[in-house]
Design a protein around this motif. Sequence first.
Motif, PDB file in Angstrom:
ATOM      1  N   ALA A   1       0.632  -0.395  15.557  1.00  0.00           N
ATOM      2  CA  ALA A   1      -0.489  -0.119  14.346  1.00  0.00           C
ATOM      3  C   ALA A   1      -0.654   0.102  13.539  1.00  0.00           C
ATOM      4  O   ALA A   1      -1.924  -0.592  12.526  1.00  0.00           O
ATOM      5  CB  ALA A   1      -0.827   1.955  15.276  1.00  0.00           C
ATOM      6  N   ALA A   2       0.523  -0.005  12.408  1.00  0.00           N
ATOM      7  CA  ALA A   2       0.817  -0.639  11.177  1.00  0.00           C
ATOM      8  C   ALA A   2       1.955  -1.261  10.106  1.00  0.00           C
ATOM      9  O   ALA A   2       2.358  -1.082  11.287  1.00  0.00           O
ATOM     10  CB  ALA A   2       0.283   1.140  10.401  1.00  0.00           C
ATOM     11  N   TYR A   3       1.359  -1.879   9.492  1.00  0.00           N
ATOM     12  CA  TYR A   3       2.122  -2.632   9.767  1.00  0.00           C
ATOM     13  C   TYR A   3       2.312  -2.277   7.289  1.00  0.00           C
ATOM     14  O   TYR A   3       1.564  -2.072   6.893  1.00  0.00           O
ATOM     15  CB  TYR A   3       1.969  -3.677   8.971  1.00  0.00           C
ATOM     16  CG  TYR A   3       2.973  -4.377  10.327  1.00  0.00           C
ATOM     17  CD1 TYR A   3       3.679  -5.397  10.840  1.00  0.00           C
ATOM     18  CD2 TYR A   3       1.679  -4.372  11.150  1.00  0.00           C
ATOM     19  CE1 TYR A   3       4.279  -5.348  12.617  1.00  0.00           C
ATOM     20  CE2 TYR A   3       1.520  -5.019  12.728  1.00  0.00           C
ATOM     21  CZ  TYR A   3       2.599  -5.373  12.522  1.00  0.00           C
ATOM     22  OH  TYR A   3       2.987  -5.929  14.283  1.00  0.00           O
ATOM     23  N   GLN A   4       3.567  -2.852   6.586  1.00  0.00           N
ATOM     24  CA  GLN A   4       3.463  -2.504   5.124  1.00  0.00           C
ATOM     25  C   GLN A   4       2.787  -3.361   4.767  1.00  0.00           C
ATOM     26  O   GLN A   4       3.030  -4.939   5.675  1.00  0.00           O
ATOM     27  CB  GLN A   4       5.022  -2.502   5.076  1.00  0.00           C
ATOM     28  CG  GLN A   4       4.762  -1.850   3.288  1.00  0.00           C
ATOM     29  CD  GLN A   4       6.809  -2.493   2.593  1.00  0.00           C
ATOM     30  OE1 GLN A   4       7.120  -2.376   2.851  1.00  0.00           O
ATOM     31  NE2 GLN A   4       6.658  -1.823   1.810  1.00  0.00           N
ATOM     32  N   ASN A   5       2.426  -3.614   3.685  1.00  0.00           N
ATOM     33  CA  ASN A   5       1.401  -4.564   3.203  1.00  0.00           C
ATOM     34  C   ASN A   5       0.286  -5.545   4.642  1.00  0.00           C
ATOM     35  O   ASN A   5       0.413  -6.288   4.541  1.00  0.00           O
ATOM     36  CB  ASN A   5       2.015  -5.529   2.133  1.00  0.00           C
ATOM     37  CG  ASN A   5       2.683  -5.262   1.329  1.00  0.00           C
ATOM     38  OD1 ASN A   5       1.948  -4.480   0.796  1.00  0.00           O
ATOM     39  ND2 ASN A   5       4.219  -5.264   0.830  1.00  0.00           N
ATOM     40  N   GLN A   6      -0.077  -4.670   5.521  1.00  0.00           N
ATOM     41  CA  GLN A   6      -0.677  -4.759   6.605  1.00  0.00           C
ATOM     42  C   GLN A   6      -2.627  -6.349   6.021  1.00  0.00           C
ATOM     43  O   GLN A   6      -1.708  -7.278   7.139  1.00  0.00           O
ATOM     44  CB  GLN A   6      -1.555  -3.803   7.434  1.00  0.00           C
ATOM     45  CG  GLN A   6      -2.066  -3.960   8.559  1.00  0.00           C
ATOM     46  CD  GLN A   6      -2.548  -2.783   9.759  1.00  0.00           C
ATOM     47  OE1 GLN A   6      -1.555  -2.152   9.066  1.00  0.00           O
ATOM     48  NE2 GLN A   6      -3.902  -2.698   9.536  1.00  0.00           N
ATOM     49  N   GLY A   7      -2.717  -6.343   4.983  1.00  0.00           N
ATOM     50  CA  GLY A   7      -3.266  -7.217   5.127  1.00  0.00           C
ATOM     51  C   GLY A   7      -2.938  -8.407   4.655  1.00  0.00           C
ATOM     52  O   GLY A   7      -3.813  -9.618   5.067  1.00  0.00           O
ATOM     53  N   LEU A   8      -1.633  -8.452   3.826  1.00  0.00           N
ATOM     54  CA  LEU A   8      -1.524  -9.671   3.209  1.00  0.00           C
ATOM     55  C   LEU A   8      -0.479 -10.263   4.356  1.00  0.00           C
ATOM     56  O   LEU A   8      -0.182 -11.568   4.326  1.00  0.00           O
ATOM     57  CB  LEU A   8      -0.519  -9.092   2.084  1.00  0.00           C
ATOM     58  CG  LEU A   8       0.395 -10.403   1.978  1.00  0.00           C
ATOM     59  CD1 LEU A   8      -0.647 -11.055   1.190  1.00  0.00           C
ATOM     60  CD2 LEU A   8       1.379  -9.977   0.423  1.00  0.00           C
ATOM     61  N   TYR A   9      -0.453  -9.467   5.678  1.00  0.00           N
ATOM     62  CA  TYR A   9       0.374  -9.613   6.531  1.00  0.00           C
ATOM     63  C   TYR A   9      -0.434 -10.955   7.289  1.00  0.00           C
ATOM     64  O   TYR A   9       0.202 -11.812   8.025  1.00  0.00           O
ATOM     65  CB  TYR A   9       1.485  -8.811   7.305  1.00  0.00           C
ATOM     66  CG  TYR A   9       2.311  -8.662   8.946  1.00  0.00           C
ATOM     67  CD1 TYR A   9       3.191 -10.001   8.644  1.00  0.00           C
ATOM     68  CD2 TYR A   9       1.614  -8.684   9.916  1.00  0.00           C
ATOM     69  CE1 TYR A   9       3.839 -10.959   9.905  1.00  0.00           C
ATOM     70  CE2 TYR A   9       2.416  -8.771  11.080  1.00  0.00           C
ATOM     71  CZ  TYR A   9       3.097  -9.687  10.867  1.00  0.00           C
ATOM     72  OH  TYR A   9       3.715 -10.328  12.652  1.00  0.00           O
ATOM     73  N   ARG A  10      -1.266 -10.023   8.059  1.00  0.00           N
ATOM     74  CA  ARG A  10      -2.562 -10.240   8.755  1.00  0.00           C
ATOM     75  C   ARG A  10      -2.561 -11.668   8.271  1.00  0.00           C
ATOM     76  O   ARG A  10      -2.925 -12.757   8.841  1.00  0.00           O
ATOM     77  CB  ARG A  10      -3.447  -9.791   8.863  1.00  0.00           C
ATOM     78  CG  ARG A  10      -3.436  -8.986  10.197  1.00  0.00           C
ATOM     79  CD  ARG A  10      -4.457  -7.743  10.274  1.00  0.00           C
ATOM     80  NE  ARG A  10      -4.041  -5.947  10.892  1.00  0.00           N
ATOM     81  CZ  ARG A  10      -5.112  -5.190  11.325  1.00  0.00           C
ATOM     82  NH1 ARG A  10      -5.763  -5.299  11.256  1.00  0.00           N
ATOM     83  NH2 ARG A  10      -4.635  -4.566  11.971  1.00  0.00           N
TER      84      ARG A  10
END
Length: 415
Positions: A255-264
């Motif tokens: 559902a959520a990641y740290q620095n989600q946009g960068l990881y995606r």
Amino acid sequence: MMPPRGAAGSCRRRRLAPLNEDNGRFLLLAALIAAYLSAGATVFSALESPSEAAAQLRWNRTLHNFSRIFNISLPELRAFLRSYEAAMAAGIRVDALRPRWDFPGAFYFVGTVVSTIGFGMTTPATVAGKVFLIVYGLFGCAGTILFFNLFLERIISLLAFIMKACHERQLRRSGLLPPNFRRGPAMSGVGSLVGWKPSVYHVLLILGIFAITLSCCASAMYTAVEGWNYVDSLYYCFVTFSTIGFGDLVSSQNAAYQNQGLYRFGNFVFIFMGVCCIYSLFNVISIVIKQVLNWVLKKFECRCCPKCHKSSTRLSRRNAITPGARLRRHNISVDTDGQYDSDTEGRRLSGEMISMRELTASNKVSLAILQKQLSETANGYPRNVCINTRQNGFSAGVGALAIMNNRLAETSDSR
């Protein structure tokens, strides 16, 4: 009595007429693939079957213990588990996951569709969605395959340019090229560069190193972000980049990641570059496999016909070759060092052999055409060579195989 000229060659042609080289290579490859599949099935069955049986035994023990401790009948418990399996197929998990069909999730889904990865963790549930997927995948997969072929063409061109520059630099260091040499029409007069093309094995090595480096970097990212161990991350990279897409491991599903946009974004870049690179690598490996098949076919050529072998041995003479080894005649007009002005210069003995001078002239014709074809990609010249053959428009191959045949060195001499 001497047999008629070309007896061995005509016997071989009659014998190979129903099964030409292309059909022989196809049947040999089919047999090798069948053996390869059988060997793989045997190995995986031996490796995974004991683990599967042990897991089934543990599950049955757990199921009966749960039924006994909580006083729930086994039929009711199995019905509940079937409902849970249906929920998992619909994308519902116990832990919170990101929405499957918001725009980022849907974009991830269509990317796996057109690239033929097909993880399977997201599937359309409505009839309209399934019908649209059929039409969407038809054009999307075709367009993506075309993109992969164009990527392959450009990556090979880039590698050819770089390898050409390195080759010229080595020639300058060895003194075989003048210091002021520049690419252009003048390069056709430089003997060291005539007919030069990048080696398929060098391209295979470069693509292999790049694919390994890319997979190692991506695995490090997945290990740090997803919490997988490094071997599982490498496994996921190969399954994904090769478009196998089992779906047992899928990235970017929490559902959520740290620095989600960068990881995606990094996940998209790694998958995109990995699929393109592995596709190119697979096609280079297929060229090597084709060369091995050609070598095997040449080894078996005419061995099943003792009459041809005996004829070719009997007709061998000093300074002459047998008709079976003669080059095929083509309607090509190329200047040579001289013409045959008498029967003694182009001497033939009883019609069963040709002189070495005729062989040399034929080799010059073939060498001139071959050198012109080999220098096209590396020198940037257009393909304007017209050769009258009896082959149709698909004789040079189609798709990725034709791209590799046209741009790499080891495959041009067999065409």
